[in-house]
Write a protein that holds these residues in place. Structure first.
Motif, short mmCIF file in Angstrom:
data_model
loop_
_atom_site.label_atom_id
_atom_site.label_comp_id
_atom_site.label_asym_id
_atom_site.label_seq_id
_atom_site.Cartn_x
_atom_site.Cartn_y
_atom_site.Cartn_z
N GLY A 1 0.92 -1.19 0.04
CA GLY A 1 0.04 0.03 0.00
C GLY A 1 0.88 1.11 0.05
N LYS A 2 2.12 1.22 0.02
CA LYS A 2 2.95 2.05 0.11
C LYS A 2 3.28 2.83 -1.28
N ARG A 3 3.31 4.25 -1.44
CA ARG A 3 3.57 4.64 -2.98
C ARG A 3 4.70 5.88 -2.51
N ILE A 4 5.98 5.76 -3.28
CA ILE A 4 6.97 6.71 -2.73
C ILE A 4 7.39 7.22 -3.87
N ILE A 5 7.98 8.62 -3.88
CA ILE A 5 8.36 9.24 -5.19
C ILE A 5 9.98 8.80 -5.25
#
Length: 309
Positions: free
Chosen positions: A279-283
């Motif tokens: 569920g994690k979203r990182i730039i």
């Protein structure tokens, strides 16, 4: 009889004289009154004449003062005319000098751009060669491991060789980026902003180009080991460039490492990454930096987001 006539004549003469005397007194009284009125008029006329004389003298003084003031203003106007003439000549000379500097700057920019393109071309070729060597080595190593003909020592040696090649490639990349930033710094130092004929806004193309290069550099740095030679110098050069353009009203905004949310209105590329928590979203990449000028966005960001969804 004759005596009576004489007496009567004398009486009439006295009466006539008395009547005449009374008439003269009345006339004198009238004349005195008129004389008094005339004297009063004369006094008023004298007062008015004196007032007019005073006003005349005051007017004369004011005229003299105005003449002196007018003369001083005339001298000031002549001085201003001379100053304007001097300024006009100076502006003409400055305009010629500025036009010469602009032409020289344009030439320097073209030369620097050609040099940058040349160095970038050689750098890309070196990186491609190193990358080809790494890829070829990795392929041969994988092939030998798969065939079972390679010992653990050979695998370790091959891995070491690949790491050295990769590190060398990163060092070359950092070296080229440092050279590129040095060239851009020279361009910024010689840069004279000109207004866009359509919008009247300054030409932002050089700063936007710099922001795009910084986006690439930051993305590459985020994937490198900090022990790579030239890493710290490149970080310092990059930060220095950002601070330099900030002094001219520009803000280059990096979003690298931030957590992505759906409210971010940016052009986004999503890539899967199972190493992240679910569920994690990182730039994790910057394709283009967001650039603001005097608080107004002139270029939106374009980002790469790693996600595990």
């Amino acid at each position: 009889m004759k005596k009576n006539i004489i007496i009567a004549f004398m009486i009439l003469t006295c009466q006539f004289a008395a009547a005449k005397s009374a008439s003269d007194v009345d006339r004198i009284t009238v004349l005195e009154e008129k004389c008094s009125v005339l004297q009063s008029w004369q006094e008023n006329a004298d007062d008015k004449l004196k007032t007019l004389a005073d006003e005349w003298e005051d007017g004369e003084r004011k005229i003299e003062f105005l003449k002196k003031d007018n003369k001083a203003q005339q001298l000031a106007i002549d001085s201003l005319r001379n100053t304007c003439s001097i300024l006009e000549k100076a502006q003409t000379a400055d305009r010629k000098d500025i036009n010469g500097k602009i032409d020289a700057t344009d030439n320097n920019v073209r030369v620097n751009q050609d040099m940058l393109q040349s160095r970038t071309l050689w750098g890309i070729m070196i990186v491609i060669i190193l990358l080809a060597l790494v890829t070829t080595g990795s392929y041969l190593l994988a092939k030998r491991i798969k065939s079972g003909d390679t010992s653990i020592d050979e695998v370790r040696k091959a891995q070491g060789a690949l790491e050295v090649a990769q590190k060398k490639m990163q060092e070359e990349s950092i070296k080229l980026d440092n050279q590129m930033l040095a060239i851009v710094q020279k361009q910024l130092d010689a840069y004279i902003p000109s207004a866009n004929k359509t919008t009247g806004e300054p030409d932002h193309s050089l700063v936007v180009k710099l922001a795009d290069e910084i986006a690439r550099i930051e993305t590459n740095l985020s994937k490198m080991d900090k022990s790579v030679r030239g890493y710290k110098q490149l970080v310092q050069a990059k930060d220095r460039m950002i601070n330099n353009v900030r002094a001219n009203g520009y803000e280059i905004i990096s979003l690298l490492g931030q957590e992505y949310n759906d409210g971010m209105q940016f052009q986004t590329r999503f890539v899967p990454d199972e190493s992240l928590p679910e569920g994690k979203r990182i730039i994790t990449g910057m394709i283009k930096m967001q650039v603001n000028y005097n608080g107004k966005m002139i270029q939106p960001a374009e980002i790469v987001v790693s996600q595990n969804i």
